[in-house]
Design a protein around this motif. Structure first.
Motif, PDB file in Angstrom:
ATOM      1  N   PRO A 177     -10.321  -6.852  -4.030  1.00  0.00           N
ATOM      2  CA  PRO A 177      -8.922  -6.465  -4.221  1.00  0.00           C
ATOM      3  C   PRO A 177      -7.968  -7.650  -4.336  1.00  0.00           C
ATOM      4  N   GLU A 178      -6.833  -7.361  -4.948  1.00  0.00           N
ATOM      5  CA  GLU A 178      -5.750  -8.338  -4.952  1.00  0.00           C
ATOM      6  C   GLU A 178      -5.158  -8.402  -3.549  1.00  0.00           C
ATOM      7  N   ARG A 223     -11.331  -3.424  -8.151  1.00  0.00           N
ATOM      8  CA  ARG A 223     -10.262  -3.527  -7.147  1.00  0.00           C
ATOM      9  C   ARG A 223     -10.774  -3.171  -5.758  1.00  0.00           C
ATOM     10  N   ASP A 227      -2.973  -5.605  -2.409  1.00  0.00           N
ATOM     11  CA  ASP A 227      -3.579  -4.279  -2.245  1.00  0.00           C
ATOM     12  C   ASP A 227      -4.174  -4.074  -0.858  1.00  0.00           C
TER      13      ASP A 227
END
Length: 208
Positions: free
Chosen positions: A144-145, A140, A148
């Protein structure tokens, strides 16, 4: 021979492997994850400092790169070392094994060598969960998404300084060599970033 189910959350009941608290698929996945952690730890180093892109790439005069501190990447790297070191210490204490080197590659290799012993111990589920969480946290931080990518506001760690440290969204920009600074002008070199993190943690504890 007595069989029992793997205590981890599976869609269906799976028998634990012989002599292990965990099932064979969990043990295999755990070994694969341990193999990935040294690479993720190294990759995270390249994401601790990220440079914001200029809004107008054609403008050269007066433009300046600004470095941001990626707290997520810094935390992920620190957690990998701390948690692997903690479990290695458990193995040494309980099994009498020789103390491994303190680097992430040494610790990961040590835990892989003692994986059969570890997965037969009562805290095997906790060990597997923590190792898996290290991989998830690192991925992450590196990739990252979209949801996020929110930069936290971090106060300067220098006493009585009203400035804030530029903290990037996880993984934003590309890693560069350089320094990170607060809005009041205090700056730190790359080698000092771990010290900054310790000071931030101390600030949070003092506030609590």
């Amino acid at each position: 021979m007595e069989f029992h189910s793997c205590p981890r959350n599976h869609a269906q009941e799976i028998r634990a492997a012989a002599g292990s608290v965990l099932c064979a698929p969990c043990v295999e996945q755990l070994e694969r994850t341990l193999h990935t952690l040294p690479g993720l730890h190294q990759e995270g180093l390249h994401h601790i400092l990220s440079t914001s892109r200029r809004r107008n790439p054609t403008k050269v005069s007066g433009s300046r790169k600004r470095d941001h501190l990626n707290i997520s990447a810094l935390d992920a790297r620190n957690n990998i070392l701390a948690i692997l070191e903690s479990w290695a210490g458990y193995v040494v204490e309980k099994s009498g094994a020789s103390v491994p080197g303190r680097s992430v590659p040494h610790l990961a290799c040590f835990l892989i060598r003692h994986l059969e012993w570890l997965t037969a111990q009562p805290p095997a589920v906790e060990f597997a969960d923590e190792v898996e969480s290290l991989q998830v946290e690192s991925l992450r931080a590196i990739d990252p998404e979209p949801d996020d990518q929110h930069a936290p506001v971090i106060g300067c760690v220098v006493d009585d300084c009203p400035g804030t440290i530029n903290a990037s969204p996880p993984g934003a920009g590309s890693a560069v060599r350089g320094s990170v600074s607060c809005t009041s002008g205090h700056s730190w070199e790359m080698r000092e970033l771990l010290t900054i993190r310790h000071l931030m943690d101390r600030q949070r504890k003092d506030a609590a």
